[in-house]
Design a protein around this motif. Structure first.
Motif, PDB file in Angstrom:
ATOM      1  N   SER A 117     -30.967 -21.304 -62.651  1.00 46.70           N
ATOM      2  CA  SER A 117     -30.032 -20.813 -61.733  1.00 46.70           C
ATOM      3  C   SER A 117     -30.771 -19.515 -61.005  1.00 46.70           C
ATOM      4  O   SER A 117     -30.705 -19.533 -59.900  1.00 46.70           O
ATOM      5  CB  SER A 117     -28.829 -20.388 -62.449  1.00 46.70           C
ATOM      6  OG  SER A 117     -28.128 -21.377 -62.858  1.00 46.70           O
ATOM      7  N   SER A 118     -31.266 -18.587 -61.682  1.00 47.95           N
ATOM      8  CA  SER A 118     -31.707 -17.415 -60.914  1.00 47.95           C
ATOM      9  C   SER A 118     -32.783 -17.633 -60.062  1.00 47.95           C
ATOM     10  O   SER A 118     -32.944 -17.057 -59.116  1.00 47.95           O
ATOM     11  CB  SER A 118     -31.794 -16.403 -61.961  1.00 47.95           C
ATOM     12  OG  SER A 118     -32.940 -16.585 -62.829  1.00 47.95           O
ATOM     13  N   LEU A 119     -33.959 -18.752 -60.361  1.00 46.86           N
ATOM     14  CA  LEU A 119     -34.908 -18.598 -59.672  1.00 46.86           C
ATOM     15  C   LEU A 119     -34.641 -19.628 -58.547  1.00 46.86           C
ATOM     16  O   LEU A 119     -35.176 -19.503 -57.445  1.00 46.86           O
ATOM     17  CB  LEU A 119     -36.035 -19.602 -60.314  1.00 46.86           C
ATOM     18  CG  LEU A 119     -37.537 -19.508 -59.872  1.00 46.86           C
ATOM     19  CD1 LEU A 119     -37.963 -18.062 -59.853  1.00 46.86           C
ATOM     20  CD2 LEU A 119     -38.377 -20.285 -60.646  1.00 46.86           C
ATOM     21  N   VAL A 120     -33.648 -20.582 -58.745  1.00 48.73           N
ATOM     22  CA  VAL A 120     -33.118 -21.324 -57.568  1.00 48.73           C
ATOM     23  C   VAL A 120     -32.503 -20.418 -56.582  1.00 48.73           C
ATOM     24  O   VAL A 120     -32.333 -20.496 -55.308  1.00 48.73           O
ATOM     25  CB  VAL A 120     -32.021 -22.392 -58.114  1.00 48.73           C
ATOM     26  CG1 VAL A 120     -31.224 -23.160 -56.810  1.00 48.73           C
ATOM     27  CG2 VAL A 120     -32.887 -23.681 -58.877  1.00 48.73           C
ATOM     28  N   ALA A 121     -31.816 -19.261 -57.250  1.00 48.24           N
ATOM     29  CA  ALA A 121     -31.105 -18.251 -56.060  1.00 48.24           C
ATOM     30  C   ALA A 121     -32.139 -17.816 -55.374  1.00 48.24           C
ATOM     31  O   ALA A 121     -32.103 -17.249 -54.197  1.00 48.24           O
ATOM     32  CB  ALA A 121     -30.541 -17.291 -56.948  1.00 48.24           C
ATOM     33  N   VAL A 122     -33.406 -17.501 -55.794  1.00 50.23           N
ATOM     34  CA  VAL A 122     -34.541 -16.742 -55.212  1.00 50.23           C
ATOM     35  C   VAL A 122     -34.997 -17.927 -54.185  1.00 50.23           C
ATOM     36  O   VAL A 122     -35.214 -17.580 -52.831  1.00 50.23           O
ATOM     37  CB  VAL A 122     -35.760 -16.313 -56.133  1.00 50.23           C
ATOM     38  CG1 VAL A 122     -36.966 -16.047 -55.115  1.00 50.23           C
ATOM     39  CG2 VAL A 122     -35.345 -15.122 -56.926  1.00 50.23           C
ATOM     40  N   HIS A 123     -35.030 -19.101 -54.358  1.00 57.42           N
ATOM     41  CA  HIS A 123     -35.425 -20.104 -53.601  1.00 57.42           C
ATOM     42  C   HIS A 123     -34.720 -20.139 -52.188  1.00 57.42           C
ATOM     43  O   HIS A 123     -35.008 -20.257 -51.077  1.00 57.42           O
ATOM     44  CB  HIS A 123     -35.487 -21.458 -54.346  1.00 57.42           C
ATOM     45  CG  HIS A 123     -35.545 -22.787 -53.503  1.00 57.42           C
ATOM     46  ND1 HIS A 123     -36.565 -23.294 -52.587  1.00 57.42           N
ATOM     47  CD2 HIS A 123     -34.334 -23.418 -52.826  1.00 57.42           C
ATOM     48  CE1 HIS A 123     -36.141 -24.257 -52.051  1.00 57.42           C
ATOM     49  NE2 HIS A 123     -34.949 -24.460 -52.181  1.00 57.42           N
ATOM     50  N   LEU A 124     -33.284 -20.031 -52.539  1.00 55.81           N
ATOM     51  CA  LEU A 124     -32.242 -20.069 -51.671  1.00 55.81           C
ATOM     52  C   LEU A 124     -32.249 -18.960 -50.666  1.00 55.81           C
ATOM     53  O   LEU A 124     -32.144 -18.834 -49.274  1.00 55.81           O
ATOM     54  CB  LEU A 124     -30.813 -20.147 -52.023  1.00 55.81           C
ATOM     55  CG  LEU A 124     -30.255 -21.543 -52.813  1.00 55.81           C
ATOM     56  CD1 LEU A 124     -29.066 -21.253 -53.569  1.00 55.81           C
ATOM     57  CD2 LEU A 124     -30.203 -22.739 -51.785  1.00 55.81           C
ATOM     58  N   ALA A 125     -32.684 -17.807 -51.079  1.00 55.73           N
ATOM     59  CA  ALA A 125     -32.748 -16.539 -50.490  1.00 55.73           C
ATOM     60  C   ALA A 125     -33.837 -16.699 -49.564  1.00 55.73           C
ATOM     61  O   ALA A 125     -34.021 -16.295 -48.267  1.00 55.73           O
ATOM     62  CB  ALA A 125     -33.032 -15.403 -51.105  1.00 55.73           C
ATOM     63  N   CYS A 126     -35.103 -17.384 -50.050  1.00 58.05           N
ATOM     64  CA  CYS A 126     -36.191 -17.691 -49.178  1.00 58.05           C
ATOM     65  C   CYS A 126     -35.913 -18.624 -47.873  1.00 58.05           C
ATOM     66  O   CYS A 126     -36.411 -18.236 -46.696  1.00 58.05           O
ATOM     67  CB  CYS A 126     -37.475 -18.285 -50.054  1.00 58.05           C
ATOM     68  SG  CYS A 126     -38.088 -16.970 -51.072  1.00 58.05           S
ATOM     69  N   GLU A 127     -35.211 -19.535 -48.352  1.00 51.52           N
ATOM     70  CA  GLU A 127     -34.748 -20.632 -47.154  1.00 51.52           C
ATOM     71  C   GLU A 127     -34.182 -19.766 -45.963  1.00 51.52           C
ATOM     72  O   GLU A 127     -34.275 -20.275 -45.081  1.00 51.52           O
ATOM     73  CB  GLU A 127     -34.002 -21.980 -47.655  1.00 51.52           C
ATOM     74  CG  GLU A 127     -34.787 -22.543 -48.781  1.00 51.52           C
ATOM     75  CD  GLU A 127     -35.727 -23.572 -48.191  1.00 51.52           C
ATOM     76  OE1 GLU A 127     -35.395 -24.464 -47.466  1.00 51.52           O
ATOM     77  OE2 GLU A 127     -37.110 -23.333 -48.272  1.00 51.52           O
ATOM     78  N   ALA A 128     -32.980 -19.110 -46.549  1.00 52.02           N
ATOM     79  CA  ALA A 128     -32.334 -18.170 -45.682  1.00 52.02           C
ATOM     80  C   ALA A 128     -33.223 -17.356 -44.668  1.00 52.02           C
ATOM     81  O   ALA A 128     -32.979 -17.323 -43.363  1.00 52.02           O
ATOM     82  CB  ALA A 128     -31.321 -17.249 -46.108  1.00 52.02           C
ATOM     83  N   LEU A 129     -34.037 -16.617 -45.248  1.00 56.39           N
ATOM     84  CA  LEU A 129     -34.982 -15.912 -44.431  1.00 56.39           C
ATOM     85  C   LEU A 129     -35.829 -16.727 -43.404  1.00 56.39           C
ATOM     86  O   LEU A 129     -36.178 -16.304 -42.457  1.00 56.39           O
ATOM     87  CB  LEU A 129     -36.104 -15.093 -45.425  1.00 56.39           C
ATOM     88  CG  LEU A 129     -35.327 -13.960 -46.131  1.00 56.39           C
ATOM     89  CD1 LEU A 129     -36.102 -13.428 -47.139  1.00 56.39           C
ATOM     90  CD2 LEU A 129     -34.822 -12.823 -45.452  1.00 56.39           C
ATOM     91  N   LEU A 130     -36.287 -17.899 -44.064  1.00 57.08           N
ATOM     92  CA  LEU A 130     -37.145 -18.651 -43.031  1.00 57.08           C
ATOM     93  C   LEU A 130     -36.676 -19.310 -42.105  1.00 57.08           C
ATOM     94  O   LEU A 130     -37.156 -19.689 -41.197  1.00 57.08           O
ATOM     95  CB  LEU A 130     -38.009 -19.798 -44.059  1.00 57.08           C
ATOM     96  CG  LEU A 130     -38.957 -19.298 -45.017  1.00 57.08           C
ATOM     97  CD1 LEU A 130     -39.371 -20.267 -45.953  1.00 57.08           C
ATOM     98  CD2 LEU A 130     -40.194 -18.667 -44.370  1.00 57.08           C
ATOM     99  N   SER A 131     -35.360 -19.517 -42.250  1.00 55.06           N
ATOM    100  CA  SER A 131     -34.512 -20.065 -41.270  1.00 55.06           C
ATOM    101  C   SER A 131     -34.017 -19.263 -40.228  1.00 55.06           C
ATOM    102  O   SER A 131     -33.480 -19.690 -39.008  1.00 55.06           O
ATOM    103  CB  SER A 131     -33.297 -20.882 -42.063  1.00 55.06           C
ATOM    104  OG  SER A 131     -32.319 -19.849 -42.098  1.00 55.06           O
ATOM    105  N   GLY A 132     -34.455 -17.885 -40.339  1.00 59.25           N
ATOM    106  CA  GLY A 132     -33.971 -16.996 -39.207  1.00 59.25           C
ATOM    107  C   GLY A 132     -32.452 -16.531 -39.444  1.00 59.25           C
ATOM    108  O   GLY A 132     -32.053 -15.627 -38.763  1.00 59.25           O
ATOM    109  N   ARG A 133     -31.808 -17.015 -40.351  1.00 62.79           N
ATOM    110  CA  ARG A 133     -30.360 -16.658 -40.670  1.00 62.79           C
ATOM    111  C   ARG A 133     -30.177 -15.073 -41.269  1.00 62.79           C
ATOM    112  O   ARG A 133     -29.089 -14.376 -41.185  1.00 62.79           O
ATOM    113  CB  ARG A 133     -29.646 -17.569 -41.775  1.00 62.79           C
ATOM    114  CG  ARG A 133     -29.443 -18.928 -41.229  1.00 62.79           C
ATOM    115  CD  ARG A 133     -28.702 -19.577 -42.090  1.00 62.79           C
ATOM    116  NE  ARG A 133     -28.687 -19.557 -43.559  1.00 62.79           N
ATOM    117  CZ  ARG A 133     -29.595 -20.508 -44.307  1.00 62.79           C
ATOM    118  NH1 ARG A 133     -30.278 -21.388 -43.708  1.00 62.79           N
ATOM    119  NH2 ARG A 133     -29.502 -20.163 -45.473  1.00 62.79           N
ATOM    120  N   ALA A 134     -31.372 -14.511 -41.865  1.00 61.25           N
ATOM    121  CA  ALA A 134     -31.092 -13.007 -42.372  1.00 61.25           C
ATOM    122  C   ALA A 134     -32.433 -12.484 -42.050  1.00 61.25           C
ATOM    123  O   ALA A 134     -33.660 -13.103 -41.849  1.00 61.25           O
ATOM    124  CB  ALA A 134     -30.825 -13.076 -44.056  1.00 61.25           C
TER     125      ALA A 134
END
Length: 527
Positions: free
Chosen positions: A157-174
């Motif tokens: 769960s927590s490493l997937v949380a990091v993965h999702l955070a990276c995706e948000a940054l790469l998409s420009g949403r944050a």
């Protein structure tokens, strides 16, 4: 019992080869000292005083705090500390689209409260025991408006949380994101259920990749990271501990069973992560294993690593592997963030720490053929004398087949003239202020003690750097104190005599021109 209250303590535990696994005390589960209890249940990596919390700091009433899952409380504390460590004033994020992702799978407190509620449940209980609110609490307190998700993919769960955070940054949403995980083992029945399933070590130790591997020992804790894109972090002059080069997730699909890992799926997630990172797997120096120490899981993980990272590697330069679970137990929902933080610290210190409890290689793991070597002693990072970046991977796998792998590298050296490379006020001489603040006078005094201990432990800290961080990278609360001095010793002495005052709600600046000198006793006292 060794436990890590902060990153420095965590690194010391790892560097020294210490174990945080011990027998559970009666304050957690009454009667656990009974030797008739299975060792698998009696042992674990436990945090002390998980029931303590300062609700006023977070604007929460004492009555509401009682109904809050301690995992919510722990997540609030850790996320605040992560932001301060990153030099970000939490209040400055209010209204910003900062996402929060928290890995969590345990709901022991909800079960305890449900059993205790009877016919008169408290109105705060629903919000206090919902896992979704672990992330939402953080977003609400910080006033941030990005995505806010509790992530439950089992032990990944927590490493997937990091993965999702990276995706948000790469998409420009944050432009910045918070990610982490928490795990508290509050209910004895949860441990008994795991023991009956056969996943726990019979003697309460984790023997990752060892011939004695028969299961894991449970642990608890948590951690958070603050993430930005590399370009943004460099532009902001941030201290960068490591760079996430790529991430990948997948699922085992139609494996042999729902709880049986898939070597093919693990191999696929590794390949995808290194392709996204644009990193040759044969050049990776270290991988932090999922490494639970189970008879089935360890050989499958080793085979996948050999297929992807062992190929093209000489026997003289095997892939070094290890597992933090041998130090602190399996943090389950927070296991991935624990492995990530361990690896980041090793990159930062350019050294590999020992993976404990490894004496005889597991005969089902072909170490020579797959080019694998367990880290059995603390040592310099393999190839750290070269100028190439240090490369590492972190794996975390969920019981239902949800796999995640993260590729890390050391941070680039900031270019000359950038904000991160400039000494700023550090090189200036003269009197400097150390400004302290807190929610109460007691909190200010406690901060002074912590600051003194921190500065005394690190002679390299320069007074002006400390002053800058206290002024610009910490929230200013109503109770305040200031220590001034022209050198380190004078400032440290002043920390023992802080006199907090309450800041006014309408602060004003007063300027006094004294002319030739004081004309009378008490002059300008009213001002």
């Amino acid at each position: 019992m060794p436990h890590a209250e902060d990153l420095d303590a965590f690194w010391e535990l790892l560097r020294s080869g210490a174990s945080g696994v011990t027998e559970v005390g009666d304050d957690r589960w009454p009667g656990q000292g009974d030797p008739a209890r299975p060792a698998a249940v009696r042992h674990g990596g436990f945090l002390p005083q998980v029931d303590t919390f300062d609700p006023g700091f977070f604007g929460i009433s004492p009555r509401e705090a009682v109904e809050m899952d301690p995992q919510q409380r722990l997540a609030l504390e850790l996320s605040w500390e992560a932001l301060e460590h990153a030099g970000i004033v939490p209040g400055a994020l209010r209204g910003e689209p900062v996402p929060v992702y928290v890995g969590v799978m345990a709901d022991d407190y909800a079960k305890l409260r449900l059993a205790d509620a009877g016919d008169d449940p408290d109105p705060y209980a629903q919000a206090g025991t919902q896992r979704a609110l672990i992330a939402n609490r953080i977003s609400h307190f910080l006033g941030v408006q990005g995505e806010s998700m509790a992530v439950d993919t089992g032990q990944s769960s927590s490493l997937v949380a990091v993965h999702l955070a990276c995706e948000a940054l790469l998409s420009g949403r944050a432009t910045a994101a918070l990610a982490g995980g928490v795990q508290l083992n509050l209910l004895e029945e949860t441990a008994l259920m795991a023991a009956k399933l056969g996943t726990l070590s019979a003697d309460g130790q984790c023997y990752t990749f060892d011939a004695r591997a028969d299961g894991y020992v449970r642990g608890e804790g948590g951690g958070f990271v603050v993430l930005k894109t590399l370009a943004r972090a460099l532009a902001d002059g941030d201290r960068i501990h490591a760079v996430i080069r790529g991430t990948a997730t997948n699922n085992g699909g139609s494996a042999r069973g729902l709880s049986v890992p898939s070597a093919a799926a693990q191999e696929a997630v590794l390949r995808q992560a290194y392709e996204r990172a644009d990193v040759d797997p044969a050049q990776v120096h270290y991988v932090e294993l999922h490494g639970t120490g189970t008879k089935v899981g360890d050989p499958i993980e080793a085979e996948a690593l050999g297929a992807v990272l062992g190929r093209g590697r000489s026997s003289a330069q095997p892939l070094v592997v290890g597992s933090v679970k041998t130090n602190i137990g399996h943090l389950e929902g927070a296991a991935g963030i624990a492995g990530l933080l361990k690896t980041v610290l090793m990159i930062r210190h350019r050294s590999v720490v020992a993976s404990l409890n490894f004496a005889e290689p597991n005969p089902a793991i072909r170490f020579e053929e797959w080019r694998l070597r367990m880290a059995t002693a603390a040592a310099p990072w393999p190839g750290s004398e070269a100028e190439e970046p240090l490369l590492a991977g972190v794996s975390s796998f969920g019981i239902g087949g949800s796999n995640c792998h993260v590729v890390l590298s050391s941070a680039p050296v900031p270019p000359a003239g950038s904000a991160a490379s400039e000494p700023g006020a550090s090189s200036r001489a003269g009197v400097v202020p150390w400004v302290l603040s807190g929610r109460s006078a007691e909190a200010v005094a406690a901060q002074a003690e912590r600051l003194r201990a921190r500065v005394e432990s690190d002679p390299a800290l320069r007074p002006a750097d400390v002053a800058w961080s206290l002024l610009h990278a910490r929230e200013a609360f109503d109770h305040r104190a200031v220590v001034v001095g022209s050198d380190r010793e004078e400032l440290l002495a002043g920390l023992g005599h802080v006199l907090p005052v309450v800041a006014g709600t309408d602060p004003r600046v007063g300027v006094l021109f004294t002319g030739q000198g004081a004309q009378r006793v008490g002059m300008a006292r009213d001002l």
